[in-house]
Design an enzyme around this catalytic site. Structure first.
Site, PDB file in Angstrom:
ATOM      1  N   TYR A 195      56.895  42.064  33.744  1.00  0.00           N
ATOM      2  CA  TYR A 195      55.654  41.528  34.330  1.00  0.00           C
ATOM      3  C   TYR A 195      55.428  40.073  33.910  1.00  0.00           C
ATOM      4  O   TYR A 195      55.266  39.184  34.758  1.00  0.00           O
ATOM      5  CB  TYR A 195      54.475  42.399  33.886  1.00  0.00           C
ATOM      6  CG  TYR A 195      53.118  41.934  34.370  1.00  0.00           C
ATOM      7  CD1 TYR A 195      52.814  41.879  35.727  1.00  0.00           C
ATOM      8  CD2 TYR A 195      52.119  41.565  33.465  1.00  0.00           C
ATOM      9  CE1 TYR A 195      51.564  41.467  36.169  1.00  0.00           C
ATOM     10  CE2 TYR A 195      50.864  41.165  33.898  1.00  0.00           C
ATOM     11  CZ  TYR A 195      50.582  41.103  35.252  1.00  0.00           C
ATOM     12  OH  TYR A 195      49.343  40.700  35.681  1.00  0.00           O
ATOM     13  N   ILE A 210      41.070  43.519  42.880  1.00  0.00           N
ATOM     14  CA  ILE A 210      40.431  42.201  42.943  1.00  0.00           C
ATOM     15  C   ILE A 210      40.511  41.639  44.361  1.00  0.00           C
ATOM     16  O   ILE A 210      39.526  41.108  44.891  1.00  0.00           O
ATOM     17  CB  ILE A 210      41.126  41.246  41.931  1.00  0.00           C
ATOM     18  CG1 ILE A 210      40.927  41.758  40.493  1.00  0.00           C
ATOM     19  CG2 ILE A 210      40.609  39.827  42.081  1.00  0.00           C
ATOM     20  CD1 ILE A 210      41.823  41.107  39.457  1.00  0.00           C
ATOM     21  N   GLY A 211      41.686  41.787  44.997  1.00  0.00           N
ATOM     22  CA  GLY A 211      41.888  41.239  46.339  1.00  0.00           C
ATOM     23  C   GLY A 211      40.955  41.868  47.362  1.00  0.00           C
ATOM     24  O   GLY A 211      40.407  41.179  48.226  1.00  0.00           O
ATOM     25  N   SER A 220      44.382  44.892  49.705  1.00  0.00           N
ATOM     26  CA  SER A 220      44.097  46.309  49.984  1.00  0.00           C
ATOM     27  C   SER A 220      43.393  47.014  48.832  1.00  0.00           C
ATOM     28  O   SER A 220      42.719  48.019  49.048  1.00  0.00           O
ATOM     29  CB  SER A 220      45.404  47.040  50.314  1.00  0.00           C
ATOM     30  OG  SER A 220      46.358  46.831  49.292  1.00  0.00           O
TER      31      SER A 220
HETATM   32  N1  LIG Z   1      43.953  44.087  36.372  1.00  0.00           N
HETATM   33  C1  LIG Z   1      44.233  43.278  35.367  1.00  0.00           C
HETATM   34  O1  LIG Z   1      44.001  43.588  34.176  1.00  0.00           O
HETATM   35  C2  LIG Z   1      44.814  41.908  35.638  1.00  0.00           C
HETATM   36  C3  LIG Z   1      44.866  40.988  34.579  1.00  0.00           C
HETATM   37  C4  LIG Z   1      45.407  39.730  34.818  1.00  0.00           C
HETATM   38  C5  LIG Z   1      45.869  39.397  36.077  1.00  0.00           C
HETATM   39  N2  LIG Z   1      45.820  40.325  37.087  1.00  0.00           N
HETATM   40  C6  LIG Z   1      46.357  39.955  38.398  1.00  0.00           C
HETATM   41  O2  LIG Z   1      45.381  40.187  39.383  1.00  0.00           O
HETATM   42  C7  LIG Z   1      46.039  40.398  40.639  1.00  0.00           C
HETATM   43  C8  LIG Z   1      45.400  41.576  41.356  1.00  0.00           C
HETATM   44  O3  LIG Z   1      45.644  42.764  40.629  1.00  0.00           O
HETATM   45  P1  LIG Z   1      44.630  43.982  40.558  1.00  0.00           P
HETATM   46  O4  LIG Z   1      44.271  44.148  39.131  1.00  0.00           O
HETATM   47  O5  LIG Z   1      43.577  43.841  41.574  1.00  0.00           O
HETATM   48  O6  LIG Z   1      45.639  45.188  40.908  1.00  0.00           O
HETATM   49  P2  LIG Z   1      45.632  46.286  42.069  1.00  0.00           P
HETATM   50  O7  LIG Z   1      44.304  46.892  42.204  1.00  0.00           O
HETATM   51  O8  LIG Z   1      46.779  47.171  41.753  1.00  0.00           O
HETATM   52  O9  LIG Z   1      45.962  45.433  43.367  1.00  0.00           O
HETATM   53  C9  LIG Z   1      47.236  44.853  43.551  1.00  0.00           C
HETATM   54  C10 LIG Z   1      47.352  44.412  44.996  1.00  0.00           C
HETATM   55  O10 LIG Z   1      48.671  43.865  45.206  1.00  0.00           O
HETATM   56  C11 LIG Z   1      49.237  44.477  46.358  1.00  0.00           C
HETATM   57  N3  LIG Z   1      50.688  44.552  46.245  1.00  0.00           N
HETATM   58  C12 LIG Z   1      51.398  45.112  45.237  1.00  0.00           C
HETATM   59  N4  LIG Z   1      52.714  45.035  45.513  1.00  0.00           N
HETATM   60  C13 LIG Z   1      52.827  44.421  46.720  1.00  0.00           C
HETATM   61  C14 LIG Z   1      53.923  44.076  47.546  1.00  0.00           C
HETATM   62  N5  LIG Z   1      55.179  44.348  47.195  1.00  0.00           N
HETATM   63  N6  LIG Z   1      53.679  43.455  48.717  1.00  0.00           N
HETATM   64  C15 LIG Z   1      52.402  43.188  49.098  1.00  0.00           C
HETATM   65  N7  LIG Z   1      51.327  43.483  48.354  1.00  0.00           N
HETATM   66  C16 LIG Z   1      51.538  44.111  47.187  1.00  0.00           C
HETATM   67  C17 LIG Z   1      48.611  45.872  46.398  1.00  0.00           C
HETATM   68  O11 LIG Z   1      48.582  46.379  47.716  1.00  0.00           O
HETATM   69  P3  LIG Z   1      49.570  47.475  48.333  1.00  0.00           P
HETATM   70  O12 LIG Z   1      49.853  48.469  47.247  1.00  0.00           O
HETATM   71  O13 LIG Z   1      48.803  48.001  49.494  1.00  0.00           O
HETATM   72  O14 LIG Z   1      50.760  46.678  48.735  1.00  0.00           O
HETATM   73  C18 LIG Z   1      47.190  45.577  45.956  1.00  0.00           C
HETATM   74  O15 LIG Z   1      46.402  45.192  47.041  1.00  0.00           O
HETATM   75  C19 LIG Z   1      47.533  40.593  40.318  1.00  0.00           C
HETATM   76  O16 LIG Z   1      48.225  39.417  40.620  1.00  0.00           O
HETATM   77  C20 LIG Z   1      47.544  40.806  38.820  1.00  0.00           C
HETATM   78  O17 LIG Z   1      48.757  40.390  38.233  1.00  0.00           O
HETATM   79  C21 LIG Z   1      45.287  41.572  36.900  1.00  0.00           C
END
Ligand SMILES: NC(=O)c1ccc[n+]([C@@H]2O[C@H](COP(=O)([O-])OP(=O)(O)OC[C@H]3O[C@@H](n4cnc5c(N)ncnc54)[C@H](OP(=O)(O)O)[C@@H]3O)[C@@H](O)[C@H]2O)c1
Length: 296
Positions: A190, A51-52, A48
């Site tokens: 985390y 990255i996803g 939603s």
């Molecule tokens: N951004 C960074 O700096 C970074 C660095 C290293 C790794 N990552 C990893 O990259 C991945 C994507 O993160 P992002 O940075 O794109 O963050 P983001 O924009 O906050 O997206 C996180 C996604 O996870 C979903 N989510 C969160 N809690 C959930 C739950 N309980 N059930 C189902 N879906 C859930 C959210 O959707 P809803 O809120 O609609 O549920 C959202 O689509 C994560 O695994 C994160 O740990 C990110």
């Protein structure tokens, strides 16, 4: 619990010279990507936002069946509308990965629609930065991170695994590079949950690979998304653009390598091996400095 609907973080995807040097991700060869995904069913959790969502939008241009999972129904439905004229077929499922019953329902829905997954992208994630004193009455931080980043993904993956096995598919875990580095204060909830899933998957990996399934992990650095940019301090740190993060994942789909990690990650690991305890001592100094500033 229903999340607030917020807009996604708008990354301009520009990279400074330092960021180009630190995160040199090549663009994706579209023909090779087409050959790797055409006709496949791809499940992306956390589709939603961030990255996803960008990953789903990019893959939507190909002849694939996308299975998009997250909590925010409105965002998933909007993606479905956006994809109406694209080459892909889309199924969206509102599921809170912290809820065992909701995951069971998702698995039942996948089964009744006969959706067997070729590529599973474990991307949904919850991040929290909070120090010790602020954590005393927040046991739920650890519970929520563990449920979203570890327990829920394990339940989901076990449920779809028979299909992935049948299709000799590919599991891609979106992890964080800190999992490979010495621990840092403030990140206990985390990092422990990301490390737990990483460890679980790596324990499974030989058997999965032996059974014909590929396993890859993207150990991402800081990426400019809603998750990280909520923290003002991160705005001035070198970070990977969202497009590059997505390209690093798409490249794993194509080349099926076991890992993506920034090229320089070996340096801090080597330093920590040569001078064990250095990072720990630096953190103690940092905490002392912080307390001195707080007093004055
Ligand atoms: N951004 C960074 O700096 C970074 C660095 C290293 C790794 N990552 C990893 O990259 C991945 C994507 O993160 P992002 O940075 O794109 O963050 P983001 O924009 O906050 O997206 C996180 C996604 O996870 C979903 N989510 C969160 N809690 C959930 C739950 N309980 N059930 C189902 N879906 C859930 C959210 O959707 P809803 O809120 O609609 O549920 C959202 O689509 C994560 O695994 C994160 O740990 C990110």
């Amino acid at each position: 619990m229903k999340p607030h609907i917020t807009s996604d973080y708008q990354d301009d995807n520009r990279q400074t010279l330092a960021e180009k040097f630190l995160f040199p991700v090549k663009p994706v060869n579209k023909k090779r990507l087409y050959n790797s995904v055409a006709g496949k069913t791809i499940l992306i959790t956390g589709a939603s936002y961030g990255i996803g969502a960008l990953l789903a939008t990019t893959l939507g241009d190909y002849k694939v069946t996308l299975v998009l999972v997250a909590r925010t129904t409105e965002r998933l439905e909007q993606l479905k509308i956006d994809f109406a004229n694209k080459a892909c077929a889309v199924h969206v499922f509102t599921t809170d990965l912290r809820d065992e019953l909701q995951i069971n329902t998702l698995l039942q829905n996948l089964s009744s629609l006969q959706l067997k997954i070729d590529i599973f992208i474990n991307n949904a994630g919850k991040s929290i930065y909070r120090g010790l004193n602020a954590s005393l009455d927040r046991f739920h931080d650890t519970k929520r991170c563990a449920a979203t980043n570890y327990i829920g993904p394990v339940q989901l993956l076990l449920g779809i695994l028979p299909g992935i096995k049948e299709k000799k598919g590919h599991i891609i875990n979106i992890s964080a590079l800190n999992v490979l580095l010495p621990p840092t204060f403030g990140w206990s909830a985390y990092q422990s949950s990301k490390a737990a899933f990483d460890q679980w998957l790596r324990c499974m990996e030989p058997e999965l690979r032996y059974g014909g399934i590929y396993v890859s992990t993207a150990y991402l650095p800081l990426v400019r998304t809603r998750m990280s940019m909520v923290n003002e301090n991160k705005h001035h740190q070198p970070a990977m653009s969202k497009v590059k993060a997505v390209n690093s994942i798409l490249r794993l789909i194509i080349n099926k390598k076991r890992k993506y990690k920034p090229w320089w990650l070996g340096l801090p690991i080597l330093l920590n091996t040569l001078i064990p305890g250095l990072w720990y001592q630096l953190q103690l100094r940092n905490l002392k400095k912080r307390d001195r500033h707080a007093v004055h």
